[in-house]
Structure formats: structure tokens, C-alpha cells
Design an enzyme around this catalytic site. Structure first.
Site, PDB file in Angstrom:
ATOM      1  N   THR A   1      48.483  39.576  52.118  1.00 39.10           N
ATOM      2  CA  THR A   1      47.948  39.070  53.322  1.00 39.10           C
ATOM      3  C   THR A   1      48.794  38.125  54.057  1.00 39.10           C
ATOM      4  O   THR A   1      48.963  37.940  55.188  1.00 39.10           O
ATOM      5  CB  THR A   1      46.467  38.242  52.816  1.00 39.10           C
ATOM      6  OG1 THR A   1      45.646  39.354  52.496  1.00 39.10           O
ATOM      7  CG2 THR A   1      45.866  37.553  54.200  1.00 39.10           C
TER       8      THR A   1
ATOM      9  N   ASP B   1      50.764  45.834  50.000  1.00 37.95           N
ATOM     10  CA  ASP B   1      49.463  45.162  49.433  1.00 37.95           C
ATOM     11  C   ASP B   1      49.607  45.066  48.161  1.00 37.95           C
ATOM     12  O   ASP B   1      50.075  46.337  47.386  1.00 37.95           O
ATOM     13  CB  ASP B   1      48.281  45.955  50.129  1.00 37.95           C
ATOM     14  CG  ASP B   1      47.107  45.535  49.900  1.00 37.95           C
ATOM     15  OD1 ASP B   1      46.323  45.328  50.759  1.00 37.95           O
ATOM     16  OD2 ASP B   1      46.502  45.368  48.714  1.00 37.95           O
TER      17      ASP B   1
ATOM     18  N   THR C   1      36.198  39.277  25.996  1.00 36.58           N
ATOM     19  CA  THR C   1      34.806  38.987  26.523  1.00 36.58           C
ATOM     20  C   THR C   1      34.810  39.215  27.925  1.00 36.58           C
ATOM     21  O   THR C   1      35.655  38.961  28.739  1.00 36.58           O
ATOM     22  CB  THR C   1      34.396  37.442  26.253  1.00 36.58           C
ATOM     23  OG1 THR C   1      33.127  37.534  26.804  1.00 36.58           O
ATOM     24  CG2 THR C   1      35.395  36.469  26.766  1.00 36.58           C
ATOM     25  N   GLN C   2      33.736  39.728  28.409  1.00 36.78           N
ATOM     26  CA  GLN C   2      33.384  39.867  29.948  1.00 36.78           C
ATOM     27  C   GLN C   2      33.036  38.320  30.500  1.00 36.78           C
ATOM     28  O   GLN C   2      32.952  38.407  31.804  1.00 36.78           O
ATOM     29  CB  GLN C   2      32.219  40.742  29.910  1.00 36.78           C
ATOM     30  CG  GLN C   2      32.334  42.030  29.574  1.00 36.78           C
ATOM     31  CD  GLN C   2      31.077  43.075  29.612  1.00 36.78           C
ATOM     32  OE1 GLN C   2      30.349  42.810  30.342  1.00 36.78           O
ATOM     33  NE2 GLN C   2      31.076  44.221  29.100  1.00 36.78           N
TER      34      GLN C   2
END
Ligand code: ASP
Length: 341
Positions: free
Chosen positions: A13, A57, A276-277
Site C-alpha cells: 500500500t 501487493d 495455538t489459535q
């Protein structure tokens, strides 16, 4: 003498502009980007620039771009005191993690940065991010760089790159490092947390690793995930490693079908690691019954590594072919990416 900094523009960006008559953001040429920041001339360093052609990008970034970045850093390592990588924020944490593993014995700063708004936007965050990233890459004590690792600078904080995750698509404060405090905070002055920085042996030569094995996969568990889904992923041709994103402190279903599939995969020589999430905290296999089975089957703990570090560390270790030590190396802090016991 002023330090010499290599500024590598990959895209993102920061250097994008809207196409005429359209609302779609696309990367634009690097020289136009530099013209928008005349302040760069006021910095106490010499800046040399290199641009990806074409700039991209960061959703299009892949291991080949990481290898290209590592080669650019390697070929300018002797002549430059610091490196700044301008990169889209979407996959910046993956790239910073990958580069941290690929650059062994790094004794100079490699600072990733980007922005949430293009440099030409009136309210842009790009100028502060870029200017401070260059200052961080130029920081020296007795002509020796202060930062000797891969960092990620965004919105007034320098983090260890392999500890970061993109957490917000809208806020300027887009990154978090929940398991490791910022290395530097930018206020009126740059406050360096010297005790948190990686210390390097100056006598060790940089070693640049350029082989990454991409036969890996990330599986995020969810209540209701089907055995057929996991079975078909684990049967993917040439699969060598799996990052399993589990619940809480590393817990997963104890269903027979699940444990059987994990066991079969491990017996085929596939490495399975447990992350872990949760966005913070540590995997502790054996704390609950729901993780003890995984431990018994030979699943490897990611401890407090981010998912980005977990997957890129796996590509790196599988690529180096030092597989005898995979389990040990995976659970060892190679570049400060995890907290050891
Ligand atoms: N889509 C952009 C990219 O990652 C977003 C950004 O630069 O922040 O390249």
C-alpha cells in the site's frame, strides 16, 4: 561516517495509487514514491534504493521473493550498515519470520515496514513508518549497529519480526507481538529496550540459507471439522510437515479418527507441530488430557511461536535437510522466535 542503508521496495500500500477512474489500489513506481518524501534527504545516512520490478501487493509474495530478498541483503551485506524492506502489511509477518530464519548470524538491522494508507494520502502513516524505520536501521554505538536482527516497525513500535502478527486491517496499529514486548518504542525519543535485543557474536560470519521446503500445510481446527477433510490433506503428495492450529494451550479433539490420522501421518515421516489459535500465550502439551494424546503421538510443541513463525520455521528446517535434529531444532529458539523453558 554516515551509515549506508539499503532500502528495498517490494510493493504494498505504501507505494500504491488509485488507477484513473477506478477505486482499485495498485503498486506504482518507486521513484514516484521517493519524490513524495523529500524529508529522506535530511536523515543522517546515505540511502541506496532497489525496487522489485514490478512492485507487488504482498498477497503475491512467496518463498521465491524471500530468497530474492535474502540474496539482495547478502550481496550488499559488506557495503551497507542496515537494511529497510518496504513491504505490504498483509503478509509482512510471514516475510519477516522467513527472513529471520534465512539470515543466520545477522549482525546488522533488517527492518520491515509499510503502511495502511498510500504515501500520497493526506492522512498517511507511511512517512512516519518509513522515516523511523530508516533511523532504526541507522542506529549505531561505536560504529556498530545496535539492532542485529530482523525487526518490523509499525505505528511507533519496533517488534522482533518473527514475533508479529497482523491483527487489524483498518487501524494504523496493525501489528501485535503478544508474546514479546517491543524492542524499541518511538516517542519523543527512540527508547531501545537493550535487554530484549538479540545479542550476536560479532566473530560469526553471516550464513544465508536459500532452500525452503514448501511441502507444508496449516490446518486450523474447528468444532465439526470432518475426518475426510483432514484425511485428504494428510494424503497430499510429498507432504512433509503440518502446522496444527489447536485450541487454548494446545488442545484438540480426542476423537479416535483424529488421533488415528495423526498417528498414521507421523508414522509416514510427516512432522506435525502444535500451535495455538490464541493470539497470546503458550502451548503446553500434557496440561490437559486433550493435548496429552498429541504429545504421546509425537506431535512437536511450537511453545509461544506465532503461526507465521511456525510455518516459515518449518519450511526453513525442512529445506536445510538437517532432519535428524528437526524436533530439537524446532523447539529451540533459533532467532528469538520462541521462549524456551
Ligand atoms: N494489500 C496490501 C499489501 O499487503 C496491504 C498493505 O500494504 O498494507 O500489499
Amino acid at each position: 561516517m554516515n551509515p549506508k542503508i539499503l532500502l528495498i521496495y517490494t510493493g504494498g500500500t505504501i507505494g500504491m495509487t488509485k488507477l484513473a477512474h477506478k477505486e482499485i489500489l495498485q503498486p506504482f513506481n518507486f521513484d514516484s514514491l521517493l519524490k513524495k518524501i523529500p524529508e529522506l534527504k535530511l536523515l543522517q545516512c546515505e540511502i541506496e534504493t532497489i525496487s522489485f520490478e514490478p512492485p507487488i501487493d504482498s498477497s503475491n509474495i512467496g518463498p521465491n521473493h524471500w530468497i530474492h530478498l535474502a540474496e539482495l541483503i547478502e550481496s550488499h551485506y559488506e557495503t551497507h550498515q542496515g537494511f529497510v524492506v518496504l513491504h505490504g502489511s498483509d503478509t509482512m509477518s510471514y516475510s519477516a519470520s522467513a527472513l529471520s530464519f534465512m539470515l543466520e548470524n545477522l549482525n546488522k538491522p533488517v527492518i520491515f515496514t509499510g503502511s495502511q494508507l498510500p504515501i500520497g494520502d493526506l492522512r498517511t502513516d507511511a512517512k512516519e513508518n518509513l522515516i523511523t524505520a530508516i533511523q532504526l536501521a541507522s542506529l549505531q554505538q561505536n560504529n556498530i549497529p545496535i539492532i542485529k536482527e530482523v525487526g518490523l516497525y509499525f505505528e511507533y513500535k519496533l517488534f522482533r519480526g518473527n514475533r508479529t502478527t497482523k491483527i487489524n486491517a483498518d487501524h494504523f496499529n496493525a501489528f501485535a507481538s503478544n508474546n514479546y514486548a517491543p524492542l524499541v518504542t518511538s516517542g519523543v525519543e527512540l527508547q531501545v529496550q537493550y535487554n530484549l535485543l538479540l545479542k550476536k557474536n560479532p566473530n560469526k560470519e553471516i550464513k544465508v540459507w536459500k532452500n525452503l521446503n514448501t511441502n507444508v500445510v496449516l490446518i486450523k481446527l474447528f468444532p465439526g471439522i470432518q475426518s475426510t477433510t483432514i484425511a485428504s490433506i494428510l494424503e497430499a503428495p510429498n507432504l512433509k510437515g503440518v502446522v496444527l492450529e489447536t485450541y487454548g494451550s494446545g488442545n484438540a479433539t480426542t476423537s479416535n479418527w483424529f488421533l488415528k490420522l495423526i498417528k498414521q501421518a507421523i508414522s509416514k515421516g510427516i512432522y506435525i507441530v502444535n500451535t495455538t489459535q490464541c493470539s497470546g500465550g503458550m502451548v503446553q502439551m500434557g496440561k490437559y488430557e486433550t493435548s496429552q494424546y498429541l504429545q504421546e503421538l509425537g506431535v512437536i510443541s511450537c511453545r509461544d511461536m506465532t503461526t507465521e513463525a511456525a510455518i516459515t520455521k518449518m519450511m526453513f528446517l525442512l529445506g536445510t535437510n538437517k532432519l535428524k535434529n528437526f524436533r530439537f531444532a524446532y523447539q529451540t529458539s533459533l532467532r528469538g522466535e520462541l521462549t524456551e523453558n
